[in-house]
Design an enzyme around this catalytic site. Structure first.
Site, PDB file in Angstrom:
ATOM      1  N   LYS A 117       7.161  30.694  17.902  1.00  0.00           N
ATOM      2  CA  LYS A 117       6.784  29.279  18.160  1.00  0.00           C
ATOM      3  C   LYS A 117       6.530  28.828  16.727  1.00  0.00           C
ATOM      4  O   LYS A 117       6.802  27.665  16.179  1.00  0.00           O
ATOM      5  CB  LYS A 117       5.779  28.967  18.945  1.00  0.00           C
ATOM      6  CG  LYS A 117       6.010  29.102  20.393  1.00  0.00           C
ATOM      7  CD  LYS A 117       7.524  28.401  20.793  1.00  0.00           C
ATOM      8  CE  LYS A 117       7.698  28.112  22.274  1.00  0.00           C
ATOM      9  NZ  LYS A 117       8.775  27.316  22.722  1.00  0.00           N
ATOM     10  N   SER A 146       4.714  25.474  20.558  1.00  0.00           N
ATOM     11  CA  SER A 146       3.499  25.728  21.494  1.00  0.00           C
ATOM     12  C   SER A 146       2.408  25.864  20.553  1.00  0.00           C
ATOM     13  O   SER A 146       2.411  26.234  19.328  1.00  0.00           O
ATOM     14  CB  SER A 146       3.685  26.873  22.353  1.00  0.00           C
ATOM     15  OG  SER A 146       2.463  27.283  22.858  1.00  0.00           O
ATOM     16  N   TYR A 161       5.272  35.640  21.008  1.00  0.00           N
ATOM     17  CA  TYR A 161       5.430  34.177  21.213  1.00  0.00           C
ATOM     18  C   TYR A 161       4.920  33.328  20.102  1.00  0.00           C
ATOM     19  O   TYR A 161       5.343  32.272  19.677  1.00  0.00           O
ATOM     20  CB  TYR A 161       4.707  33.951  22.564  1.00  0.00           C
ATOM     21  CG  TYR A 161       4.963  32.712  23.034  1.00  0.00           C
ATOM     22  CD1 TYR A 161       6.222  32.097  23.775  1.00  0.00           C
ATOM     23  CD2 TYR A 161       3.857  31.660  22.968  1.00  0.00           C
ATOM     24  CE1 TYR A 161       6.278  30.853  24.411  1.00  0.00           C
ATOM     25  CE2 TYR A 161       4.003  30.437  23.803  1.00  0.00           C
ATOM     26  CZ  TYR A 161       5.147  30.039  24.023  1.00  0.00           C
ATOM     27  OH  TYR A 161       5.442  28.879  24.812  1.00  0.00           O
TER      28      TYR A 161
HETATM   29  N1  LIG Z   1       4.292  25.485  30.519  1.00  0.00           N
HETATM   30  C1  LIG Z   1       3.460  25.201  29.387  1.00  0.00           C
HETATM   31  O1  LIG Z   1       2.372  24.876  29.383  1.00  0.00           O
HETATM   32  C2  LIG Z   1       4.160  25.312  27.858  1.00  0.00           C
HETATM   33  C3  LIG Z   1       3.386  25.265  26.862  1.00  0.00           C
HETATM   34  C4  LIG Z   1       3.779  25.073  25.421  1.00  0.00           C
HETATM   35  C5  LIG Z   1       4.991  25.377  25.557  1.00  0.00           C
HETATM   36  N2  LIG Z   1       5.862  25.748  26.588  1.00  0.00           N
HETATM   37  C6  LIG Z   1       7.162  25.882  26.106  1.00  0.00           C
HETATM   38  O2  LIG Z   1       8.240  25.017  27.029  1.00  0.00           O
HETATM   39  C7  LIG Z   1       9.362  25.809  27.280  1.00  0.00           C
HETATM   40  C8  LIG Z   1       9.706  25.811  28.975  1.00  0.00           C
HETATM   41  O3  LIG Z   1       8.814  26.458  29.340  1.00  0.00           O
HETATM   42  P1  LIG Z   1       8.283  26.512  31.044  1.00  0.00           P
HETATM   43  O4  LIG Z   1       7.057  26.627  31.059  1.00  0.00           O
HETATM   44  O5  LIG Z   1       9.400  25.484  31.543  1.00  0.00           O
HETATM   45  O6  LIG Z   1       9.158  27.771  31.254  1.00  0.00           O
HETATM   46  P2  LIG Z   1      10.020  28.259  32.700  1.00  0.00           P
HETATM   47  O7  LIG Z   1      10.021  29.876  32.682  1.00  0.00           O
HETATM   48  O8  LIG Z   1       9.598  27.381  33.898  1.00  0.00           O
HETATM   49  O9  LIG Z   1      11.412  27.813  31.968  1.00  0.00           O
HETATM   50  C9  LIG Z   1      12.177  28.409  31.003  1.00  0.00           C
HETATM   51  C10 LIG Z   1      13.583  28.616  31.258  1.00  0.00           C
HETATM   52  O10 LIG Z   1      14.504  28.973  30.269  1.00  0.00           O
HETATM   53  C11 LIG Z   1      15.410  29.955  31.076  1.00  0.00           C
HETATM   54  N3  LIG Z   1      15.912  30.855  29.999  1.00  0.00           N
HETATM   55  C12 LIG Z   1      15.231  32.047  29.630  1.00  0.00           C
HETATM   56  N4  LIG Z   1      15.917  32.841  28.787  1.00  0.00           N
HETATM   57  C13 LIG Z   1      17.133  32.093  28.528  1.00  0.00           C
HETATM   58  C14 LIG Z   1      18.234  32.235  27.749  1.00  0.00           C
HETATM   59  N5  LIG Z   1      18.354  33.314  27.057  1.00  0.00           N
HETATM   60  N6  LIG Z   1      19.389  31.226  27.483  1.00  0.00           N
HETATM   61  C15 LIG Z   1      18.989  30.268  28.411  1.00  0.00           C
HETATM   62  N7  LIG Z   1      18.197  30.169  29.191  1.00  0.00           N
HETATM   63  C16 LIG Z   1      17.266  30.923  29.262  1.00  0.00           C
HETATM   64  C17 LIG Z   1      14.666  30.574  32.007  1.00  0.00           C
HETATM   65  O11 LIG Z   1      15.728  31.169  33.124  1.00  0.00           O
HETATM   66  C18 LIG Z   1      14.042  29.484  32.696  1.00  0.00           C
HETATM   67  O12 LIG Z   1      14.476  28.460  33.673  1.00  0.00           O
HETATM   68  C19 LIG Z   1       9.380  27.028  26.602  1.00  0.00           C
HETATM   69  O13 LIG Z   1       9.896  26.833  25.292  1.00  0.00           O
HETATM   70  C20 LIG Z   1       7.943  27.268  26.702  1.00  0.00           C
HETATM   71  O14 LIG Z   1       7.502  28.091  25.501  1.00  0.00           O
HETATM   72  C21 LIG Z   1       5.546  25.731  27.656  1.00  0.00           C
END
Ligand SMILES: NC(=O)c1ccc[n+]([C@@H]2O[C@H](COP(=O)([O-])OP(=O)(O)OC[C@H]3O[C@@H](n4cnc5c(N)ncnc54)[C@H](O)[C@@H]3O)[C@@H](O)[C@H]2O)c1
Length: 296
Positions: free
Chosen positions: A168, A151, A164
């Site tokens: 990252k 991220s 976080y």
């Molecule tokens: N949404 C954004 O704009 C954004 C931006 C930059 C990075 N990210 C990264 O993208 C990835 C997905 O994020 P998202 O926005 O879809 O979040 P989200 O919360 O919708 O999905 C994350 C999923 O990970 C699962 N999870 C949590 N802990 C876990 C574990 N210990 N073992 C297995 N599964 C686990 C959760 O149950 C959830 O379903 C993350 O790594 C996040 O940091 C997201």
């Protein structure tokens, strides 16, 4: 014929959000997928939800192949079981997407030890755990594709995200190290900084007071990951890519952009005298750049 016919993928945290889109897209491209998710709340607490099963049903309804796994990536032995579920169900593992994530946003002075440890545990240790086990199989078959989800919070900093941002940034460090170590075995390791309207960013979008624009759709990240996961991306290793609105981007690796030299070395007072004439001219801003559609 998809880009990933005959390949086997593991996507951690793919029961929801961006990971679900990765799992669906990899399956549509022909990969058999292990949909891993513990069904946690946004801050990592356990629930009775089983989102991995729902995504498996979605993939099967599309004619694809998938199995669900509910082990936590934070547990080294649990990560071994996630990898084993790919071997048991589909006989191999070609693709690993380290996507699982949680957030516990607080400023440094309000963040307690458990906020720090739990976020580091899922993102940083979870990425190590799964890769450590999957890479054994990838090395033996001399083929693998690892995509680590990072991220811009870790690359540029973001207010309220000590835990976080640290995790990252660590994922970036591991990506570079693994690109060097595993590249010798036909395994590529790249990182992607995605974006998307998920529960993780819901408060951000709420604050903007606008409807979520179409260009923030989490599905827009997935084709890039499918490409990186394919044989077509064999020459792409150790790279950091991103997605902003309808653009895919390539980040520059950190490198020195200014120099100040003094034969024999510097005293602190000499640095104070010369700093602004040399390095001080190149100081850079920190913080995340907002997508255009959010900043309007
Ligand atoms: N949404 C954004 O704009 C954004 C931006 C930059 C990075 N990210 C990264 O993208 C990835 C997905 O994020 P998202 O926005 O879809 O979040 P989200 O919360 O919708 O999905 C994350 C999923 O990970 C699962 N999870 C949590 N802990 C876990 C574990 N210990 N073992 C297995 N599964 C686990 C959760 O149950 C959830 O379903 C993350 O790594 C996040 O940091 C997201």
């Amino acid at each position: 014929m998809g880009l990933l016919e005959g390949k086997v993928a593991i996507v951690s945290g793919s029961g929801r959000g961006i990971g679900r889109e990765f799992a669906l897209c990899l399956a549509i491209e022909g990969a058999a997928v292990v949909v891993n998710d513990i069904g946690a709340t946004l801050d990592g607490e356990s629930t009775t939800e089983t989102p991995a099963q729902s995504v498996v049903a979605e993939i099967e309804a599309l004619g694809g192949r998938a199995v669900a796994n509910a082990d936590s990536v934070t547990d080294f032995d649990g990560a071994a079981r996630i990898v084993q579920s790919a071997i048991d169900a589909f006989g191999r593992v070609d693709i690993l997407v380290n996507n699982a994530g949680i957030v516990r946003d607080k400023t440094l002075l309000k963040m307690d030890e458990s906020d720090y440890d739990s976020v580091i545990g899922v993102h940083q240790k979870g990425t190590f755990n799964l890769t450590r086990h999957a890479a054994v199989h990838m090395k033996a078959q001399e083929y693998g594709r690892i995509i680590n989800i990072t991220s811009s919070a870790g690359l540029r900093g973001n207010f309220g995200q000590t835990n976080y941002g640290a995790a990252k940034a660590a994922i970036m460090g591991m990506t570079f190290v693994w690109a060097l170590e595993l590249g010798r075995y036909g395994i590529t390791v790249n990182a992607v900084a995605p974006a998307g309207a998920t529960r993780m960013t819901a408060s951000l979008y709420e604050k903007s007071g606008k409807e979520v624009p179409a260009e923030e759709n989490a599905a827009l990240n997935a084709p890039l990951v499918a490409f990186l996961a394919s044989e077509a991306a064999a020459h792409v290793n150790g790279q950091l890519l991103g997605r902003t609105e309808y653009a895919y981007t390539l980040f520059q690796h950190p490198k020195q952009i200014g120099w100040m030299w003094r034969d024999g070395g510097w005293s602190a007072a000499q640095i104070a005298e010369d700093f602004d004439k040399c390095l001080g001219q190149h100081l850079q801003p920190v913080g995340m750049v907002m997508p255009k559609s959010m900043a309007k």
